[in-house]
Design a protein around this motif. Structure first.
Motif, PDB file in Angstrom:
ATOM      1  N   ILE A 319     -16.635  19.818  18.318  1.00 13.11           N
ATOM      2  CA  ILE A 319     -17.480  20.931  17.900  1.00 13.11           C
ATOM      3  C   ILE A 319     -17.883  20.777  16.429  1.00 13.11           C
ATOM      4  O   ILE A 319     -19.011  21.069  16.037  1.00 13.11           O
ATOM      5  CB  ILE A 319     -16.759  22.280  18.128  1.00 13.11           C
ATOM      6  N   PHE A 320     -16.956  20.271  15.607  1.00 17.30           N
ATOM      7  CA  PHE A 320     -17.196  20.224  14.169  1.00 17.30           C
ATOM      8  C   PHE A 320     -17.865  18.932  13.712  1.00 17.30           C
ATOM      9  O   PHE A 320     -18.088  18.740  12.518  1.00 17.30           O
ATOM     10  CB  PHE A 320     -15.873  20.442  13.425  1.00 17.30           C
ATOM     11  N   GLN A 321     -18.223  18.039  14.664  1.00 18.57           N
ATOM     12  CA  GLN A 321     -18.971  16.851  14.266  1.00 18.57           C
ATOM     13  C   GLN A 321     -20.381  17.225  13.793  1.00 18.57           C
ATOM     14  O   GLN A 321     -21.029  16.473  13.068  1.00 18.57           O
ATOM     15  CB  GLN A 321     -19.059  15.865  15.424  1.00 18.57           C
ATOM     16  N   TYR A 322     -20.835  18.421  14.181  1.00 18.56           N
ATOM     17  CA  TYR A 322     -22.180  18.845  13.787  1.00 18.56           C
ATOM     18  C   TYR A 322     -22.257  19.228  12.313  1.00 18.56           C
ATOM     19  O   TYR A 322     -23.353  19.354  11.771  1.00 18.56           O
ATOM     20  CB  TYR A 322     -22.646  19.987  14.698  1.00 18.56           C
ATOM     21  N   PHE A 323     -21.111  19.402  11.672  1.00 19.25           N
ATOM     22  CA  PHE A 323     -21.106  19.589  10.226  1.00 19.25           C
ATOM     23  C   PHE A 323     -21.537  18.295   9.531  1.00 19.25           C
ATOM     24  O   PHE A 323     -21.992  18.322   8.383  1.00 19.25           O
ATOM     25  CB  PHE A 323     -19.717  20.008   9.737  1.00 19.25           C
ATOM     26  N   VAL A 324     -21.384  17.170  10.222  1.00 22.27           N
ATOM     27  CA  VAL A 324     -21.898  15.895   9.713  1.00 22.27           C
ATOM     28  C   VAL A 324     -23.330  15.688  10.191  1.00 22.27           C
ATOM     29  O   VAL A 324     -24.209  15.296   9.415  1.00 22.27           O
ATOM     30  CB  VAL A 324     -21.015  14.718  10.181  1.00 22.27           C
ATOM     31  N   PHE A 325     -23.590  15.964  11.455  1.00 27.60           N
ATOM     32  CA  PHE A 325     -24.896  15.677  12.037  1.00 27.60           C
ATOM     33  C   PHE A 325     -26.034  16.449  11.368  1.00 27.60           C
ATOM     34  O   PHE A 325     -27.112  15.889  11.118  1.00 27.60           O
ATOM     35  CB  PHE A 325     -24.897  15.996  13.538  1.00 27.60           C
ATOM     36  N   ILE A 326     -25.828  17.733  11.090  1.00 26.99           N
ATOM     37  CA  ILE A 326     -26.924  18.544  10.543  1.00 26.99           C
ATOM     38  C   ILE A 326     -27.399  18.001   9.191  1.00 26.99           C
ATOM     39  O   ILE A 326     -28.607  17.791   8.987  1.00 26.99           O
ATOM     40  CB  ILE A 326     -26.515  20.024  10.438  1.00 26.99           C
ATOM     41  N   PRO A 327     -26.495  17.737   8.216  1.00 28.47           N
ATOM     42  CA  PRO A 327     -26.963  17.122   6.970  1.00 28.47           C
ATOM     43  C   PRO A 327     -27.577  15.739   7.182  1.00 28.47           C
ATOM     44  O   PRO A 327     -28.530  15.369   6.496  1.00 28.47           O
ATOM     45  CB  PRO A 327     -25.684  17.025   6.121  1.00 28.47           C
ATOM     46  N   VAL A 328     -27.028  14.974   8.136  1.00 31.86           N
ATOM     47  CA  VAL A 328     -27.576  13.641   8.415  1.00 31.86           C
ATOM     48  C   VAL A 328     -29.022  13.746   8.887  1.00 31.86           C
ATOM     49  O   VAL A 328     -29.867  12.903   8.557  1.00 31.86           O
ATOM     50  CB  VAL A 328     -26.700  12.918   9.465  1.00 31.86           C
ATOM     51  N   TYR A 329     -29.346  14.785   9.652  1.00 32.29           N
ATOM     52  CA  TYR A 329     -30.727  15.008  10.093  1.00 32.29           C
ATOM     53  C   TYR A 329     -31.588  15.568   8.961  1.00 32.29           C
ATOM     54  O   TYR A 329     -32.762  15.208   8.827  1.00 32.29           O
ATOM     55  CB  TYR A 329     -30.746  16.008  11.261  1.00 32.29           C
ATOM     56  N   LEU A 330     -31.002  16.470   8.166  1.00 34.22           N
ATOM     57  CA  LEU A 330     -31.762  17.197   7.160  1.00 34.22           C
ATOM     58  C   LEU A 330     -32.138  16.353   5.943  1.00 34.22           C
ATOM     59  O   LEU A 330     -33.297  16.348   5.513  1.00 34.22           O
ATOM     60  CB  LEU A 330     -30.951  18.401   6.683  1.00 34.22           C
ATOM     61  N   VAL A 331     -31.151  15.673   5.380  1.00 34.84           N
ATOM     62  CA  VAL A 331     -31.351  15.021   4.081  1.00 34.84           C
ATOM     63  C   VAL A 331     -32.511  14.025   4.090  1.00 34.84           C
ATOM     64  O   VAL A 331     -33.372  14.065   3.204  1.00 34.84           O
ATOM     65  CB  VAL A 331     -30.035  14.362   3.600  1.00 34.84           C
ATOM     66  N   PRO A 332     -32.611  13.107   5.079  1.00 34.17           N
ATOM     67  CA  PRO A 332     -33.743  12.177   5.059  1.00 34.17           C
ATOM     68  C   PRO A 332     -35.103  12.864   5.173  1.00 34.17           C
ATOM     69  O   PRO A 332     -36.111  12.329   4.733  1.00 34.17           O
ATOM     70  CB  PRO A 332     -33.487  11.284   6.277  1.00 34.17           C
ATOM     71  N   ALA A 333     -35.138  14.043   5.779  1.00 30.00           N
ATOM     72  CA  ALA A 333     -36.403  14.768   5.915  1.00 30.00           C
ATOM     73  C   ALA A 333     -36.736  15.569   4.660  1.00 30.00           C
ATOM     74  O   ALA A 333     -37.876  16.007   4.490  1.00 30.00           O
ATOM     75  CB  ALA A 333     -36.341  15.705   7.116  1.00 30.00           C
ATOM     76  N   GLU A 334     -35.752  15.762   3.775  1.00 28.61           N
ATOM     77  CA  GLU A 334     -35.970  16.571   2.576  1.00 28.61           C
ATOM     78  C   GLU A 334     -36.187  15.751   1.306  1.00 28.61           C
ATOM     79  O   GLU A 334     -36.863  16.203   0.388  1.00 28.61           O
ATOM     80  CB  GLU A 334     -34.779  17.520   2.367  1.00 28.61           C
ATOM     81  N   VAL A 335     -35.594  14.557   1.232  1.00 28.42           N
ATOM     82  CA  VAL A 335     -35.610  13.827  -0.039  1.00 28.42           C
ATOM     83  C   VAL A 335     -36.831  12.926  -0.204  1.00 28.42           C
ATOM     84  O   VAL A 335     -37.026  12.345  -1.270  1.00 28.42           O
ATOM     85  CB  VAL A 335     -34.335  12.967  -0.222  1.00 28.42           C
ATOM     86  N   TYR A 336     -37.666  12.801   0.844  1.00 21.99           N
ATOM     87  CA  TYR A 336     -38.844  11.942   0.748  1.00 21.99           C
ATOM     88  C   TYR A 336     -40.112  12.788   0.773  1.00 21.99           C
ATOM     89  O   TYR A 336     -40.170  13.819   1.453  1.00 21.99           O
ATOM     90  CB  TYR A 336     -38.867  10.938   1.908  1.00 21.99           C
ATOM     91  N   PRO A 337     -41.168  12.376   0.047  1.00 21.86           N
ATOM     92  CA  PRO A 337     -42.424  13.145   0.013  1.00 21.86           C
ATOM     93  C   PRO A 337     -43.175  13.067   1.339  1.00 21.86           C
ATOM     94  O   PRO A 337     -42.950  12.162   2.154  1.00 21.86           O
ATOM     95  CB  PRO A 337     -43.219  12.466  -1.109  1.00 21.86           C
ATOM     96  N   THR A 338     -44.088  14.013   1.539  1.00 21.65           N
ATOM     97  CA  THR A 338     -44.806  14.127   2.809  1.00 21.65           C
ATOM     98  C   THR A 338     -45.511  12.841   3.192  1.00 21.65           C
ATOM     99  O   THR A 338     -45.533  12.458   4.361  1.00 21.65           O
ATOM    100  CB  THR A 338     -45.836  15.277   2.725  1.00 21.65           C
ATOM    101  N   ARG A 339     -46.068  12.151   2.211  1.00 21.85           N
ATOM    102  CA  ARG A 339     -46.876  10.963   2.485  1.00 21.85           C
ATOM    103  C   ARG A 339     -46.094   9.877   3.226  1.00 21.85           C
ATOM    104  O   ARG A 339     -46.644   9.164   4.066  1.00 21.85           O
ATOM    105  CB  ARG A 339     -47.420  10.410   1.172  1.00 21.85           C
ATOM    106  N   VAL A 340     -44.809   9.730   2.905  1.00 22.58           N
ATOM    107  CA  VAL A 340     -43.997   8.682   3.526  1.00 22.58           C
ATOM    108  C   VAL A 340     -42.753   9.256   4.210  1.00 22.58           C
ATOM    109  O   VAL A 340     -41.831   8.529   4.532  1.00 22.58           O
ATOM    110  CB  VAL A 340     -43.575   7.623   2.478  1.00 22.58           C
ATOM    111  N   ARG A 341     -42.758  10.555   4.447  1.00 21.23           N
ATOM    112  CA  ARG A 341     -41.556  11.211   4.976  1.00 21.23           C
ATOM    113  C   ARG A 341     -41.141  10.645   6.332  1.00 21.23           C
ATOM    114  O   ARG A 341     -39.995  10.256   6.540  1.00 21.23           O
ATOM    115  CB  ARG A 341     -41.774  12.725   5.084  1.00 21.23           C
TER     116      ARG A 341
END
Length: 405
Positions: A319-341
């Motif tokens: 159940i608590f593996q999603y504490f890893v999965f959610i940031p793993v999904y989020l961070v790459p989508a947040e740290v790059y600009p729209t043009r190359v996201r």
């Protein structure tokens, strides 16, 4: 049920990694498509490819059993190509869409709209398979396969897997019609008006100069969690049958019960990811996984004697593996600009998926090598599985260190 497959580590690995190889190339290819042509166009193409792969899987045939399975493997690879595109077109689109709603709750939105939906989507087929197995292979035990390769009596396995693959077409077709009517995010359309649709030398310089260091972090996190998740998830039914001697039917309904329990994971993570932040949430997730994996390894043989305890404990841990999965999904989508996201999200996820490929490929070989007499059944197989738990605990503690850094 298919003895030649069950007794072949190579065929098992090929069958379980075919989707991942497709996902790997889909992530990279559709990252470019989503950035240059648009999120909508990429998603429509993804649905079409998944439909094609599902048709190939459902219609799989061959002169021999192994030949039939190689056609299934090809079909699943095509499905994986579309699935990979789903990540690179979908998650960036939801992150951008959050700009129009609330950036303060972006983590919660991604957790519920992506991860929770993925968990539900992964477990819905189990309910269908439960009904199919009850009708076609109710009393079959995985370990009772005949060494002659002859199909077991009172079991019609093709009914189970062909209908399973065929019914998967229904949601794909529904989603395709919905996607034809959707629009690209406002953030993407605004960015599109400011730029050309191709990279230039400045883009490449910016990517290599500023974003490669960030990709090291996003790739490593994805690599490690996919190694753990895909290998244990792919062989979960085989492990369960080895530990508690479950039939196909019992394995399916236990898997369904675990899947229902796992829906608590994304919901719980959604409540904390925006408050704690990405880094603290991920550190907490790795610390939990590593510590509980260590406990699992220590009491594995004892757990194997108590089927209910084994199922409850492993469900509680995952159940608590999603504490890893959610940031793993989020961070790459947040740290790059729209043009190359989408492009850089795709590369982060693709190289991370290599962890799933490696983990799933080596798992049957590890199990065989670590079992005292090389036999994955009986007490010898349990000893081999226990040693794998120790190794996985080490991988998860390494993940914790990387997250802290």
């Amino acid at each position: 049920v298919y003895y030649t497959v069950y007794s072949s580590s190579f065929l098992q690995s090929a069958l379980s990694t075919s989707v991942l190889y497709g996902v790997l190339f889909g992530l990279i290819g559709f990252g470019f498509i989503a950035d240059f042509i648009g999120r909508k166009a990429g998603l429509i193409a993804c649905s079409c490819i998944v439909i094609l792969g599902s048709i190939l899987s459902t219609a799989a045939n061959g002169k021999t059993t192994d030949g039939m399975f190689w056609m299934i493997i090809v079909g699943r690879a095509v499905v994986g190509l579309g699935m990979g595109g789903e990540y690179t077109c979908n998650v960036p689109n939801i992150v951008e869409d959050s700009e129009e709603v609330s950036t303060k709750t972006r983590g919660r939105r991604v957790s519920l709209l992506v991860m929770l939906m993925e968990v539900i989507g992964n477990n819905t087929p189990t309910l269908i398979q439960l009904i199919l197995i009850a009708a076609a292979c109710r009393h079959v035990y995985i370990t009772s396969s005949s060494s002659t390769g002859v199909s077991l009596p009172n079991c019609r396995p093709q009914v189970v897997w062909r209908i399973s693959y065929g019914l998967g077409l229904i949601p794909c077709i529904i989603v395709l019609f919905l996607r034809v009517r959707m629009r690209d995010s406002k953030m993407y359309r605004k960015d599109e008006n400011l730029r050309r649709k191709s990279y230039d030398l400045l883009d490449l310089f910016v990517i290599f100069r500023h974003f490669i260091p960030r990709m090291i972090g996003t790739i490593f996190m994805w690599f490690l969690i996919d190694w753990i998740n895909y290998s244990q998830g792919t062989f979960g039914g085989v492990i369960l049958s080895s530990v508690i001697g479950a039939s196909l039917f019992k394995t399916a309904w236990i898997g369904l019960a675990q899947g229902v329990g796992l829906t608590l994971g994304p919901v719980t993570a959604a409540l904390v990811v925006d408050r704690l932040g990405r880094r603290k949430t991920e550190v907490l997730g790795w610390a939990w996984l590593a510590s509980t994996q260590l406990i699992t390894a220590g009491v594995y043989l004892m757990l194997a004697k108590h089927a209910v305890g084994y199922v409850i404990w492993t469900t509680f841990v995952f159940i608590f593996q999603y504490f890893v999965f959610i940031p793993v999904y989020l961070v790459p989508a947040e740290v790059y600009p729209t043009r190359v996201r989408a492009t850089l999200y795709g590369w982060s996820s693709a190289l991370g998926k290599v962890g799933g490929i490696v983990g799933t490929t080596v798992f049957p070989y590890m199990w065989s090598a670590l079992s005292p007499d090389g036999n994955e059944s009986g007490h010898s197989g349990l000893l081999g599985l226990r040693k794998i738990q120790w190794i996985y605990a080490g991988i998860e503690y390494f993940g914790l260190i990387v997250a802290l850094l």
